[in-house]
Design a protein around this motif. Structure first.
Motif, PDB file in Angstrom:
ATOM      1  N   THR A 114       1.312  -1.247  -3.998  1.00 54.67           N
ATOM      2  CA  THR A 114       1.860   0.011  -4.499  1.00 54.67           C
ATOM      3  C   THR A 114       1.283   0.360  -5.855  1.00 54.67           C
ATOM      4  OG1 THR A 114       3.910  -0.348  -3.261  1.00 54.67           O
ATOM      5  CG2 THR A 114       3.982   1.234  -5.078  1.00 54.67           C
ATOM      6  N   ASP A 170       4.704   2.125   6.332  1.00 58.31           N
ATOM      7  CA  ASP A 170       4.734   2.466   4.905  1.00 58.31           C
ATOM      8  C   ASP A 170       6.153   2.790   4.447  1.00 58.31           C
ATOM      9  OD1 ASP A 170       2.019   2.091   4.604  1.00 58.31           O
ATOM     10  OD2 ASP A 170       1.517   4.220   4.788  1.00 58.31           O
ATOM     11  N   THR A 174       8.436   0.597   1.789  1.00 56.22           N
ATOM     12  CA  THR A 174       8.922   1.199   0.538  1.00 56.22           C
ATOM     13  C   THR A 174      10.380   0.826   0.304  1.00 56.22           C
ATOM     14  OG1 THR A 174       7.376   3.059   0.675  1.00 56.22           O
ATOM     15  CG2 THR A 174       9.347   3.359  -0.679  1.00 56.22           C
ATOM     16  N   GLN A 175      11.197   0.924   1.349  1.00 56.30           N
ATOM     17  CA  GLN A 175      12.596   0.511   1.239  1.00 56.30           C
ATOM     18  C   GLN A 175      12.697  -0.979   0.913  1.00 56.30           C
ATOM     19  OE1 GLN A 175      15.281   2.391   1.295  1.00 56.30           O
ATOM     20  NE2 GLN A 175      16.754   0.724   1.130  1.00 56.30           N
TER      21      GLN A 175
END
Length: 205
Positions: A114, A170, A174-175
């Motif tokens: 990220t 993705d 992210t979570q």
């Protein structure tokens, strides 16, 4: 004239040095964030000089791409291996189960990736290289999905389905970065992929 066996030893030492630099960089990037780490810090963590670094990598960007390639290759192998077990056909629910069970979901790696995505978004040349690496994984998925007799029409075929699968991955990861709940991430990914690739009942449309 080189002494017999010397070249082999040098090559093995170089491979080991490169691997150690990659391992050290991964730990430092995960702890501090890409963009906040210097070459000196990577060298210190690995126990090498700047000379050892520059004999293997021209820059931190190049080192990161080597890290990214390792992980992208691993994920592609995991996906391809899980999907290949069905032979010529593809049982979507079973394949989704296998993929989500083996897929790499590593919080430290997601932190590093990220950080680098943000870096790449501000540098067009870096972004193009990163997109090339991501495309390799997408093509692996597309190739296997092309064997399905039917896919939800809204996805627009195997290419669209592969892009949707990558987008689902993705989103779930992210979570995962926020809640660190790997079990929930796997469960959500399984539900999303099954819903994407079937009519909701677990059967392709």
């Amino acid at each position: 004239m080189a002494v017999e066996g010397t070249t082999g030893r040098v090559t093995r030492r170089r491979v080991r040095t490169r691997a150690n630099l990659l391992d050290a960089a991964f730990e430092v990037f995960a702890a501090k964030g890409f963009g906040r780490v210097s070459i000196e810090e990577v060298c210190e963590a690995a126990g090498y000089s700047r000379g050892a670094f520059y004999s293997n990598f021209a820059s931190l960007d190049e080192l990161f791409f080597a890290l990214y390639r390792q992980r992208a290759d691993l994920i592609a192998e995991q996906v391809a291996g899980a999907l290949a077990l069905d032979g010529p056909g593809l049982d979507v629910p079973q394949s989704v189960d296998r993929v989500t069970d083996v897929l790499l979901l590593d919080v430290d790696w997601l932190l590093v990736k990220t950080d680098f995505l943000v870096h790449a978004a501000r540098d067009a040349a870096v972004a193009r290289t990163l997109l090339d690496h991501r495309e390799r994984l997408r093509r692996t998925i597309e190739h296997r999905l092309a064997g399905l007799p039917a896919l939800p029409a809204v996805l627009g075929g195997a290419d669209g389905a592969a892009r949707a699968v990558v987008a689902a991955y993705d989103g779930v990861t992210t979570q995962l970065l926020l809640d660190k709940d790997v079990d929930s991430a796997r469960a959500w990914l399984k539900q999303l992929l099954t819903a994407l690739l079937t009519d909701g009942s677990g059967n392709p449309e």
